[in-house]
Design an enzyme around this catalytic site. Structure first.
Site, PDB file in Angstrom:
ATOM      1  N   ARG A   1      48.703  27.583   2.955  1.00 26.96           N
ATOM      2  CA  ARG A   1      48.014  26.842   4.012  1.00 26.96           C
ATOM      3  C   ARG A   1      47.784  25.371   3.671  1.00 26.96           C
ATOM      4  NH1 ARG A   1      46.311  32.225   4.821  1.00 26.96           N
ATOM      5  NH2 ARG A   1      44.635  32.052   3.318  1.00 26.96           N
TER       6      ARG A   1
ATOM      7  N   GLU B   1      42.088  38.399  -9.386  1.00 25.17           N
ATOM      8  CA  GLU B   1      41.110  39.467  -9.545  1.00 25.17           C
ATOM      9  C   GLU B   1      41.727  40.664 -10.272  1.00 25.17           C
ATOM     10  OE1 GLU B   1      38.055  42.107  -6.783  1.00 25.17           O
ATOM     11  OE2 GLU B   1      39.280  40.544  -5.875  1.00 25.17           O
TER      12      GLU B   1
END
Length: 178
Positions: A67, A104
Site C-alpha cells: 500500500r 508474529e
C-alpha cells in the site's frame, strides 16, 4: 483549521471491519479513501505539504509493499523527485540488497534494487499503516544498508496501542491515530 477538516474527512472515509482477518482484530480499511477522489486528494495534499515543510531536501520517496505503492509515486510526482519501491523477496530484478525481519509467526524479507538510491540521498519511507513497527524498522535498516540518509517515515494510520513507533530509530509522522 483547514488541515483538521481534511484529516477529519479522511478519517471518516476509512472503513472498519471487525474480526478481519481473524477474530478480535479490527481492520482499518484505507481503500474507501481511494474510491473518494476529493478525500483522496485531500490526503495526498496533506502528505505532500508535510513532506515539503518537515522534510526539507527530501530526494526520494520510498514506498513499502504494497500500500505504500499507492501513495509513494504520487507524492514523489507532486514533489518532482524519484520514487523507489521496497518489495518482498524475489520481486525485483537486478542486484538487490536485502533485510530479513521478524513477523508474529516466522520472518520475511524486504529488498531494494542496489542502484536505486545513491549514498547520502535523503529519503522518506511511506506506508499506509504503522502497527507493530516491524516493516518500518526493516525498511529503515534496509535504507541504512544502502547508505541513504533516512529523514523518517510517513504513515496514514497508526495503531498506537501496538507501540510500533518504539521500534524506529527515526521520526515517524502518522496522520490518524487509533
Amino acid at each position: 483549521m483547514a488541515e483538521d477538516k481534511r484529516i477529519e474527512n479522511v478519517k471518516a472515509a476509512i472503513g472498519a471491519h471487525p474480526d478481519f482477518p481473524k477474530p478480535g482484530i479490527l481492520f482499518r480499511d484505507i481503500f474507501p479513501v481511494l474510491r473518494n477522489p476529493p478525500v483522496f486528494k485531500q490526503l495526498l495534499d496533506i502528505m505532500t505539504e508535510y513532506l515539503q515543510s518537515q522534510c526539507p531536501g527530501v530526494e526520494i520517496v520510498v514506498g513499502l509493499e504494497s500500500r505504500g505503492f499507492l501513495f509513494g509515486p504520487i507524492l514523489a510526482q507532486n514533489l518532482n523527485i524519484g520514487f523507489v519501491p521496497i518489495r518482498k523477496k524475489g520481486k525485483l530484478p537486478g542486484l538487490t540488497e536485502k533485510v530479513t525481519y521478524k513477523l508474529e509467526y516466522g520472518e520475511d524479507c524486504f529488498e531494494v534494487q542496489r542502484d536505486s538510491i545513491k549514498p547520502e540521498q535523503k529519503v522518506v519511507i511511506v506506508d499506509d499503516l504503522l502497527a507493530t513497527g516491524g516493516t518500518m524498522k526493516a525498511a529503515i535498516e534496509l535504507m541504512e544498508t544502502v547508505k541513504a540518509d533516512v529523514l523518517g517515515g510517513l504513515v496514514v494510520i497508526e495503531l498506537v496501542d501496538l507501540k510500533g513507533r518504539d521500534k524506529s530509530n527515526k521520526p515517524i509522522k502518522s496522520l490518524i491515530e487509533y
